[in-house]
Design an enzyme around this catalytic site. Structure first.
Site, PDB file in Angstrom:
ATOM      1  N   ASN A   1       0.701  -1.201   0.052  1.00 50.54           N
ATOM      2  CA  ASN A   1       0.010   0.038  -0.164  1.00 50.54           C
ATOM      3  C   ASN A   1       0.826   1.221   0.013  1.00 50.54           C
ATOM      4  O   ASN A   1       1.438   1.779   1.008  1.00 50.54           O
ATOM      5  CB  ASN A   1      -0.889  -0.065   1.239  1.00 50.54           C
ATOM      6  CG  ASN A   1      -1.719   1.244   1.474  1.00 50.54           C
ATOM      7  OD1 ASN A   1      -1.786   1.943   0.523  1.00 50.54           O
ATOM      8  ND2 ASN A   1      -2.106   1.612   2.558  1.00 50.54           N
ATOM      9  N   TRP A   2       0.839   2.042  -1.206  1.00 51.76           N
ATOM     10  CA  TRP A   2       1.923   3.135  -1.312  1.00 51.76           C
ATOM     11  C   TRP A   2       1.383   4.336  -0.518  1.00 51.76           C
ATOM     12  O   TRP A   2       2.112   5.116  -0.280  1.00 51.76           O
ATOM     13  CB  TRP A   2       2.119   3.483  -2.745  1.00 51.76           C
ATOM     14  CG  TRP A   2       2.906   2.293  -3.523  1.00 51.76           C
ATOM     15  CD1 TRP A   2       3.460   1.188  -2.964  1.00 51.76           C
ATOM     16  CD2 TRP A   2       3.246   2.345  -4.760  1.00 51.76           C
ATOM     17  NE1 TRP A   2       4.026   0.557  -4.084  1.00 51.76           N
ATOM     18  CE2 TRP A   2       4.120   1.241  -5.160  1.00 51.76           C
ATOM     19  CE3 TRP A   2       3.023   3.191  -5.922  1.00 51.76           C
ATOM     20  CZ2 TRP A   2       4.493   1.093  -6.578  1.00 51.76           C
ATOM     21  CZ3 TRP A   2       3.588   3.115  -7.148  1.00 51.76           C
ATOM     22  CH2 TRP A   2       4.262   1.956  -7.429  1.00 51.76           C
ATOM     23  N   LYS A   3       0.247   4.057  -0.056  1.00 53.34           N
ATOM     24  CA  LYS A   3      -0.650   5.363   0.374  1.00 53.34           C
ATOM     25  C   LYS A   3      -0.320   6.621  -0.627  1.00 53.34           C
ATOM     26  O   LYS A   3      -0.170   6.481  -1.697  1.00 53.34           O
ATOM     27  CB  LYS A   3       0.001   5.697   1.825  1.00 53.34           C
ATOM     28  CG  LYS A   3       0.011   4.519   2.806  1.00 53.34           C
ATOM     29  CD  LYS A   3       0.059   4.703   4.292  1.00 53.34           C
ATOM     30  CE  LYS A   3      -0.266   3.382   5.051  1.00 53.34           C
ATOM     31  NZ  LYS A   3      -0.153   3.740   6.490  1.00 53.34           N
TER      32      LYS A   3
ATOM     33  N   HIS B   1      -9.735   1.148   5.096  1.00 53.97           N
ATOM     34  CA  HIS B   1      -8.336   1.397   5.794  1.00 53.97           C
ATOM     35  C   HIS B   1      -8.445   2.340   6.908  1.00 53.97           C
ATOM     36  O   HIS B   1      -9.387   3.080   6.778  1.00 53.97           O
ATOM     37  CB  HIS B   1      -7.366   1.866   4.649  1.00 53.97           C
ATOM     38  CG  HIS B   1      -6.049   1.890   5.362  1.00 53.97           C
ATOM     39  ND1 HIS B   1      -5.399   2.743   6.086  1.00 53.97           N
ATOM     40  CD2 HIS B   1      -4.764   1.087   5.075  1.00 53.97           C
ATOM     41  CE1 HIS B   1      -4.203   2.336   6.660  1.00 53.97           C
ATOM     42  NE2 HIS B   1      -3.732   1.631   5.717  1.00 53.97           N
TER      43      HIS B   1
ATOM     44  N   GLU C   1      -7.191   4.555   7.993  1.00 56.11           N
ATOM     45  CA  GLU C   1      -7.003   6.127   7.588  1.00 56.11           C
ATOM     46  C   GLU C   1      -8.263   6.655   6.901  1.00 56.11           C
ATOM     47  O   GLU C   1      -8.627   8.015   7.211  1.00 56.11           O
ATOM     48  CB  GLU C   1      -5.674   6.148   6.837  1.00 56.11           C
ATOM     49  CG  GLU C   1      -4.457   6.146   7.491  1.00 56.11           C
ATOM     50  CD  GLU C   1      -3.175   5.589   6.757  1.00 56.11           C
ATOM     51  OE1 GLU C   1      -2.309   5.456   7.273  1.00 56.11           O
ATOM     52  OE2 GLU C   1      -3.472   5.544   5.551  1.00 56.11           O
TER      53      GLU C   1
ATOM     54  N   GLU D   1      -5.648  -4.769  10.633  1.00 54.74           N
ATOM     55  CA  GLU D   1      -4.708  -3.860  10.817  1.00 54.74           C
ATOM     56  C   GLU D   1      -4.840  -3.087  12.024  1.00 54.74           C
ATOM     57  O   GLU D   1      -5.663  -2.239  12.141  1.00 54.74           O
ATOM     58  CB  GLU D   1      -4.540  -2.683   9.880  1.00 54.74           C
ATOM     59  CG  GLU D   1      -6.019  -2.562   9.145  1.00 54.74           C
ATOM     60  CD  GLU D   1      -5.689  -1.038   8.422  1.00 54.74           C
ATOM     61  OE1 GLU D   1      -4.798  -0.689   7.885  1.00 54.74           O
ATOM     62  OE2 GLU D   1      -6.880  -0.476   8.503  1.00 54.74           O
TER      63      GLU D   1
ATOM     64  N   GLY E   1       2.504   2.420  10.714  1.00 54.22           N
ATOM     65  CA  GLY E   1       3.460   3.509  10.810  1.00 54.22           C
ATOM     66  C   GLY E   1       4.024   4.124  12.232  1.00 54.22           C
ATOM     67  O   GLY E   1       4.547   5.064  12.276  1.00 54.22           O
TER      68      GLY E   1
ATOM     69  N   SER F   1       3.118  -2.319  10.510  1.00 51.70           N
ATOM     70  CA  SER F   1       4.535  -2.025  10.660  1.00 51.70           C
ATOM     71  C   SER F   1       5.279  -3.360  10.237  1.00 51.70           C
ATOM     72  O   SER F   1       6.094  -3.881  11.168  1.00 51.70           O
ATOM     73  CB  SER F   1       5.001  -1.665  12.018  1.00 51.70           C
ATOM     74  OG  SER F   1       4.347  -0.357  12.428  1.00 51.70           O
TER      75      SER F   1
ATOM     76  N   GLY G   1       2.712  -1.175   4.450  1.00 50.55           N
ATOM     77  CA  GLY G   1       2.900   0.233   4.148  1.00 50.55           C
ATOM     78  C   GLY G   1       4.189   0.630   3.731  1.00 50.55           C
ATOM     79  O   GLY G   1       4.984   0.571   2.653  1.00 50.55           O
ATOM     80  N   GLY G   2       4.960   1.193   4.721  1.00 52.20           N
ATOM     81  CA  GLY G   2       6.276   1.796   4.374  1.00 52.20           C
ATOM     82  C   GLY G   2       7.104   0.966   3.731  1.00 52.20           C
ATOM     83  O   GLY G   2       7.972   1.518   2.898  1.00 52.20           O
TER      84      GLY G   2
END
Length: 251
Positions: free
Chosen positions: A12-14, A96, A98, A167, A173, A211, A232-233
């Site tokens: 997930n590049w966000k 998600h 967010e 999640e 994050g 994470s 994610g990251g």
């Protein structure tokens, strides 16, 4: 029947990326050669065409990070599932944390988005998870069951066609990760809830997101009900994403 589930790792590049950095990332992913799991990247809307073009002849699928419940019409700024399908998207992330927190998306809206995705042949990755306050209050089970229940009720006989991602919001994050035992406990709860709704529950993929990194992926993926990750990251670095994929193997 867990041995029939092949692992799935989704990046997930966000809201990250440029045409140039994406180019390098996608080429890095393609150069990895065969991976021991299914893999996909969910890119921001402006870069779907780039992802589709660069990954078209690879084993890596692509998807989007959200979708509209509407097919078409006067919905400025919205992107329909029909449009995503036009780009060859295999997956779309819905619900998600967010989106739930920053855009006030309700459980029912998330369920409606999942339904819209399936209606167009795109697999929804339905996210559920609790905040730190909810976990500390002992509400984890109630929260994730409520979130998933809305989707189960809406999808009815199509429940088995989605992917579910757990999640924990407190681990996204932050560098904090649910222990393998904590993550497995929630995944087992979700699979039991799905088993009451569909005979395909044992075949469904349940992902962990929060994470995930190359150094903890193998331990998490070794849990009996964790079938891969929503990354994610670490998905923004080709070497890290590839390492996570290589930590996944079919049980």
């Amino acid at each position: 029947m867990s041995d029939i589930r092949r692992k799935l790792v989704v990046g997930n590049w966000k809201m990250h990326g440029t045409h140039a950095t994406n180019e390098a990332l996608l080429e890095g992913l393609k150069s990895a050669g065969p991976l021991p799991c299914e893999a996909a990247v969910c890119a921001p809307f402006p870069y779907l065409a780039q992802a589709a073009e660069r990954l078209a002849r690879s084993a890596i699928a692509w998807g989007a990070q959200d979708c509209s419940v509407h097919e078409q019409g006067a919905y400025t700024g919205e992107v329909s599932v029909a449009m995503l399908a036009d780009f060859g998207c295999r997956y779309v992330i819905v619900g998600h944390s967010e989106r739930r927190a920053l855009h006030a998306e309700s459980d029912q809206l998330v369920a409606d988005k999942a339904q819209a995705a399936l209606a167009r042949g795109v697999t929804p990755i339905v996210c559920v998870g609790e905040t730190l306050a909810q976990r500390d209050a002992g509400e984890t089970e109630d929260v994730v069951k409520r979130q998933l229940s809305a989707v189960i009720h809406t999808l009815a006989h199509c429940v088995g066609e989605m992917v579910v991602a757990y999640e924990p919001v407190w681990a996204i994050g932050t560098g904090r990760t649910a222990s393998p035992e904590q993550a497995q406990a929630v995944h087992a709860l979700l699979r039991a809830q799905l088993a009451a709704a569909t005979p395909r529950a044992a075949q469904m993929k349940l992902l962990y997101g929060g994470s995930v990194k190359p150094d903890n992926a193998a331990t998490l993926f070794a849990q009996v009900d964790i079938d891969g990750g929503l990354i994610g990251g670490a998905s923004l670095k080709a070497a890290d994403f590839i390492a996570i994929c290589r930590a996944a193997s079919t049980r």
